[in-house]
Structures are given as structure tokens and as C-alpha cells.
Design a protein around this motif. Structure first.
Motif, PDB file in Angstrom:
ATOM      1  N   ARG A 376      10.054  12.332  -2.474  1.00  0.00           N
ATOM      2  CA  ARG A 376       9.198  13.973  -3.458  1.00  0.00           C
ATOM      3  C   ARG A 376       8.257  14.740  -2.537  1.00  0.00           C
ATOM      4  O   ARG A 376       7.655  15.849  -2.660  1.00  0.00           O
ATOM      5  CB  ARG A 376       8.841  13.875  -4.686  1.00  0.00           C
ATOM      6  N   GLY A 377       8.447  13.945  -1.284  1.00  0.00           N
ATOM      7  CA  GLY A 377       7.462  14.948  -0.329  1.00  0.00           C
ATOM      8  C   GLY A 377       5.531  14.659  -0.754  1.00  0.00           C
ATOM      9  O   GLY A 377       4.927  15.435  -0.113  1.00  0.00           O
ATOM     10  N   LEU A 378       5.525  13.395  -1.482  1.00  0.00           N
ATOM     11  CA  LEU A 378       3.979  13.343  -2.511  1.00  0.00           C
ATOM     12  C   LEU A 378       3.640  12.277  -1.441  1.00  0.00           C
ATOM     13  O   LEU A 378       4.311  10.797  -1.328  1.00  0.00           O
ATOM     14  CB  LEU A 378       3.887  12.520  -3.524  1.00  0.00           C
ATOM     15  N   THR A 379       2.987  12.126   0.077  1.00  0.00           N
ATOM     16  CA  THR A 379       2.675  10.899   0.525  1.00  0.00           C
ATOM     17  C   THR A 379       1.507  10.534   0.961  1.00  0.00           C
ATOM     18  O   THR A 379       0.455  11.523   0.023  1.00  0.00           O
ATOM     19  CB  THR A 379       2.672  11.796   2.338  1.00  0.00           C
ATOM     20  N   GLY A 380       1.390   9.776   1.115  1.00  0.00           N
ATOM     21  CA  GLY A 380      -0.138   8.849   1.137  1.00  0.00           C
ATOM     22  C   GLY A 380      -0.764   7.725  -0.118  1.00  0.00           C
ATOM     23  O   GLY A 380      -2.074   8.357   0.012  1.00  0.00           O
ATOM     24  N   LEU A 381      -0.094   8.278  -0.743  1.00  0.00           N
ATOM     25  CA  LEU A 381      -0.656   6.949  -2.631  1.00  0.00           C
ATOM     26  C   LEU A 381      -0.686   5.969  -1.982  1.00  0.00           C
ATOM     27  O   LEU A 381      -1.459   5.417  -3.012  1.00  0.00           O
ATOM     28  CB  LEU A 381       0.154   8.121  -2.525  1.00  0.00           C
ATOM     29  N   LYS A 382      -0.789   4.929  -0.936  1.00  0.00           N
ATOM     30  CA  LYS A 382      -0.138   3.292  -0.780  1.00  0.00           C
ATOM     31  C   LYS A 382      -2.369   3.582  -0.948  1.00  0.00           C
ATOM     32  O   LYS A 382      -3.449   4.004  -0.980  1.00  0.00           O
ATOM     33  CB  LYS A 382      -0.099   3.037  -0.399  1.00  0.00           C
ATOM     34  N   GLY A 383      -2.983   2.506  -1.747  1.00  0.00           N
ATOM     35  CA  GLY A 383      -4.656   2.102  -2.325  1.00  0.00           C
ATOM     36  C   GLY A 383      -4.709   1.402  -1.494  1.00  0.00           C
ATOM     37  O   GLY A 383      -4.220   1.385  -0.657  1.00  0.00           O
ATOM     38  N   HIS A 384      -6.027   1.320  -1.329  1.00  0.00           N
ATOM     39  CA  HIS A 384      -7.041   0.182  -0.238  1.00  0.00           C
ATOM     40  C   HIS A 384      -6.482  -0.923  -0.324  1.00  0.00           C
ATOM     41  O   HIS A 384      -5.553  -0.940  -1.129  1.00  0.00           O
ATOM     42  CB  HIS A 384      -7.858   0.948  -0.652  1.00  0.00           C
ATOM     43  N   ARG A 385      -6.065  -1.755   1.178  1.00  0.00           N
ATOM     44  CA  ARG A 385      -5.137  -2.680   1.086  1.00  0.00           C
ATOM     45  C   ARG A 385      -6.157  -3.813   0.704  1.00  0.00           C
ATOM     46  O   ARG A 385      -5.550  -4.639   0.415  1.00  0.00           O
ATOM     47  CB  ARG A 385      -5.407  -2.843   2.870  1.00  0.00           C
ATOM     48  N   SER A 386      -7.746  -3.249   0.254  1.00  0.00           N
ATOM     49  CA  SER A 386      -8.096  -4.465  -0.507  1.00  0.00           C
ATOM     50  C   SER A 386      -7.951  -4.695  -2.181  1.00  0.00           C
ATOM     51  O   SER A 386      -8.245  -5.962  -2.667  1.00  0.00           O
ATOM     52  CB  SER A 386     -10.247  -4.495   0.026  1.00  0.00           C
ATOM     53  N   VAL A 387      -7.062  -3.599  -1.809  1.00  0.00           N
ATOM     54  CA  VAL A 387      -7.125  -3.719  -3.670  1.00  0.00           C
ATOM     55  C   VAL A 387      -5.873  -3.477  -4.180  1.00  0.00           C
ATOM     56  O   VAL A 387      -5.329  -4.438  -5.491  1.00  0.00           O
ATOM     57  CB  VAL A 387      -8.099  -2.798  -4.652  1.00  0.00           C
ATOM     58  N   GLY A 388      -4.749  -3.098  -3.552  1.00  0.00           N
ATOM     59  CA  GLY A 388      -3.903  -2.379  -4.105  1.00  0.00           C
ATOM     60  C   GLY A 388      -4.169  -1.510  -4.766  1.00  0.00           C
ATOM     61  O   GLY A 388      -4.696  -0.720  -4.432  1.00  0.00           O
TER      62      GLY A 388
END
Length: 416
Positions: A376-388
Motif C-alpha cells: 500500500r506504499g507504506l514503507t520503513g515500518l520495521k522496528g529497530h533491529r534490537s527489539v523488532g
């Protein structure tokens, strides 16, 4: 995919306004009909000085920075400025102690002065942190006091700010450091801590504030801080330039710098020249080659903000709050599907962190949520690698329509 089809919600570097990028693209090729791009002009040129001074003036205007504060533009990012504050504040503390000893004891000679200062360093030099490990590496644990650790009141996790009544502040610390917004778990101080408020006495705390994630998004009580720093890459521009706002009375000539020789005798760290606030201020931030394009870009962001909000930062703060309320409202509407990480009273308006619990398998649910978001064009939503988890970064360049788009998807996913 076209740029206008994307709502980028990454934690940084953040999106920039498209019209600002268009201006920057043109300036990169030929700035003001000089035949050279803005990045190619000498940082010593009149053109570069004009860009720098204009950007500083607009920053002071937008944030209502008092005239007794100096604005410095440096490099090294927030991490480098974290170290810079230690180097510079230790220098400031030693100089104040030196002046006090000389005032009380007169000309006692260099060796005796060093001995007196060593006693003070060993017994009194403390830097208070509301969270930090890097300071211990630079100064040693004997000089660092962790005044508050949120994990102690939140089952070993971040996500809360401990009540001020529990803070273990040193009697007279050289400084108190606070990160105003923590991006990993999405925790933001809702207001300046009451316990640190200045009373107009010599015992006032020297408070250092890291505003890298929230600069330009909310009004800052500048007078409550002695030093404020912020990376540009969240709300101000692109990575490469870092701002510092510092009380002028902490800089030479009002407060002289302690000599490197004396600091070495005391076993204390010496600021690299490029991180020395006094040197930077004396040279109008141009001691070394400042990335003028980065300053130009930040300046264009500020000009757009000033043109958009007649009430300056208060206008942008209202928009930021409106977007955050919209997103949090959608999350709170489905408590069986979404779990917001921090407690309500300290929720960040810039970094909205949550978990997706639909179906019981969090990992699979979040994979499905992220896949649908990208579609849907909503990007960059993945959480920080240390906590997910999921992290929606609601920086200034995210339009209200983008926040509405995310809120609509949150509802759609929850009800599917």
C-alpha cells in the motif's frame, strides 16, 4: 513506483519535502548562476557564509532561541556530539573549579593547583545520565552516575520514564544529560523535568538535551538547557551536519578553555579540535570544511517551515500532535491486535512503536502486516533491529495524508 505513491515512515534518515529536494537538485548543478553547484563552492566563500548565516538566523527565529545562546553547526552526528558534550563539559567544569581555587587561595603555583584540582576531580567530578553507557567508556565508572534507569521500573525493559522522586542525582554534577526522545522504544519526555528546572542560582544544573529526533517538531524551553544538540537527518535535512545550541557564557572569552596540558595532568580527556565548542564558535562553524550543501538543504527546510507556519514551531507542533493522535487512536481502537510499547504518558509523537499480536504468532503477524503495508506504499515500518516490532516514524515531512493512510491501513488490517 512513483515518489508520490510512497509514505516513508523510516526512523532515519527521514524523508524530505519533495519541493525542497527539487530546489536542492537544481542548486547541486548550478547555484545562483555561478556555474558551480552549491556543494562545489568553498566553505570560506561569501556565498557559503551567507548560506550558513541565513540558516542559523532562520533556526533561531523558528525555535525562538534567545540571543544569549550561540548556534554551532558541526559534524559527527548525534553520537559524536554525545562525546563532544563530555569533552567540553569536563573542560568547563575544570575551568570553573580552577577559578574557584585561585579566588580562594590566590596564586598557589602550578603544582599545588594541580593537586587541589586532582582532589576535586576524584571526589566531585560526576556526570549524571538518565541513560548511558558511552560516558563510562570515556570517563570511567567513577565519574558517571546513572541517575535513572527506566528498566528498573519496567521489568527490565525500556518503555517508561521513572518518577522524578526516584532519580538519584549527584549533589553538584558537572552536567545532567537527557535524551528528549528515545527512538528504539518510542519514549518521549512530555515536558522538561521539574527537578531539573533552573532556579537562577549557581547550583542550577547544567542540562544537556539530545533533540535529534524531535527538533523542529515541538517548542523547546531553551532557557532550561545549557546545551542542546541534534542531528539533521530526522526533521531538519540530511545526515552530515549536526546542530548545537549552547549558552554563550560557557564559551570563550566569557569562560576560558582549560589548557590541554592541565587536563592531561589531571588524567582527563581533551576534546579533538573539531569537537571543541570554543573553537567552533570562534570560527563561525567554519574551522574545518563544513558540508555546505547539507547546510543549504537544512536552510531550505527551515524556509519552507517558516513560510508554512506563521506561528513558527507552535504550528508544526500542532500538526505533529494531530498526526500522532490519529495513529495512536487507530492502534488503541484494536487492543487485541496492536500493543503500543511505551506507557501512554510517555508516548513519542515522532516514533510510534507497537507490536502486532493478531493470531497469537507475533512474528508471523508482523511479517504479514509489513507485507501489506509495503503493498500500500507504506514503507520503513520495521522496528529497530534490537527489539523488532513495528515503528512508524512521524517526522515533519510525513504529510497528514500519510498519517491518514497509515491509520486506514491499521483499521483495515485489524478488521480483516
Amino acid at each position: 513506483m512513483r515518489r508520490e505513491d510512497i509514505t516513508y515512515l523510516g526512523a532515519g534518515p527521514a524523508a524530505l519535502p519533495t519541493d525542497v529536494l527539487a530546489i536542492a537538485a537544481e542548486a547541486l548543478q548550478n547555484y545562483q548562476d555561478t556555474g558551480l553547484g552549491v556543494a562545489e563552492h568553498s566553505h570560506r566563500s561569501e556565498l557559503a557564509n551567507n548560506i550558513l548565516n541565513s540558516m542559523k538566523a532562520d533556526l533561531a527565529s523558528f525555535l525562538d532561541i534567545p540571543s544569549d545562546y550561540e548556534i554551532l553547526l558541526m559534524q559527527s552526528g548525534g553520537s559524536g556530539q554525545f562525546d563532544a558534550t563530555i569533552y567540553n563539559v569536563v573542560n568547563i567544569w575544570v575551568e570553573k573549579q580552577r577559578q574557584k581555587i585561585v579566588k580562594e587561595q590566590g596564586d598557589i603555583g602550578e603544582d599545588a593547583l594541580v593537586q587541589e584540582l586532582k582532589k576535586k576531580v576524584d571526589s566531585e567530578l560526576r556526570l549524571d545520565y538518565l541513560a548511558s553507557q558511552e560516558a563510562v567508556r570515556l570517563l570511567g565508572p567513577e565519574h558517571v552516575n546513572i541517575a535513572s534507569d527506566a528498566r528498573k521500573v519496567n521489568d527490565g525493559k525500556f518503555g517508561k520514564i521513572a518518577d522524578e522522586s526516584t532519580w538519584q542525582l549527584s549533589p553538584k554534577p558537572a552536567m545532567v544529560y537527557m535524551c528528549e526522545n528515545e527512538t528504539v522504544d518510542g519514549v518521549e519526555y512530555p515536558a522538561f523535568p521539574k527537578v531539573l528546572e533552573p532556579k537562577g542560582t549557581e547550583d542550577d544544573y547544567l542540562v544537556v538535551g539530545d533533540f535529534s529526533s524531535t527538533i523542529l517538531s515541538r517548542r523547546i524551553p531553551v532557557k532550561d538547557y545549557s546545551i542542546i544538540f541534534f542531528g539533521a537527518q530526522k526533521n531538519l535535512g540530511c545526515a552530515g551536519v549536526t546542530g548545537v545550541i549552547i549558552r554563550k557564557n560557557l564559551l570563550p572569552p566569557t569562560l576560558p578553555s582549560t589548557s590541554p596540558t592541565l587536563l592531561r595532568k589531571l588524567g582527563l580527556p581533551i576534546a579533538p579540535t573539531v569537537l571543541d565548542y570554543g573553537v567552533t564558535a570562534k570560527n563561525n562553524s567554519l574551522y574545518n570544511t563544513l558540508p555546505i550543501f547539507d547546510v543549504f538543504l537544512a536552510g531550505q527546510v527551515l524556509k519552507k517551515l517558516i513560510a508554512t507556519f506563521p506561528d513558527k514551531v507552535d504550528g508544526q507542533q500542532a500538526v505533529a500532535q494531530k498526526k500522532a493522535d490519529l495513529i495512536y487512536g487507530s492502534l488503541d481502537a484494536y487492543p487485541n491486535v496492536y500493543k503500543v510499547v511505551p506507557e501512554t504518558s510517555v508516548r513519542s509523537r515522532m516514533n510510534i512503536c507497537f507490536r502486532v499480536t493478531k493470531g497469537g504468532d507475533v512474528d508471523e503477524a508482523e511479517k504479514a502486516f509489513l507485507k501489506g503495508a509495503v503493498e500500500r506504499g507504506l514503507t520503513g515500518l520495521k522496528g529497530h533491529r534490537s527489539v523488532g516490532g513495528i515503528r512508524a516514524s512521524n517526522y515533519n515531512a510525513v504529510a497528514e495524508a500519510g498519517a491518514e493512510k497509515l491509520a486506514a491501513y491499521l483499521k483495515e488490517y485489524a478488521e480483516a
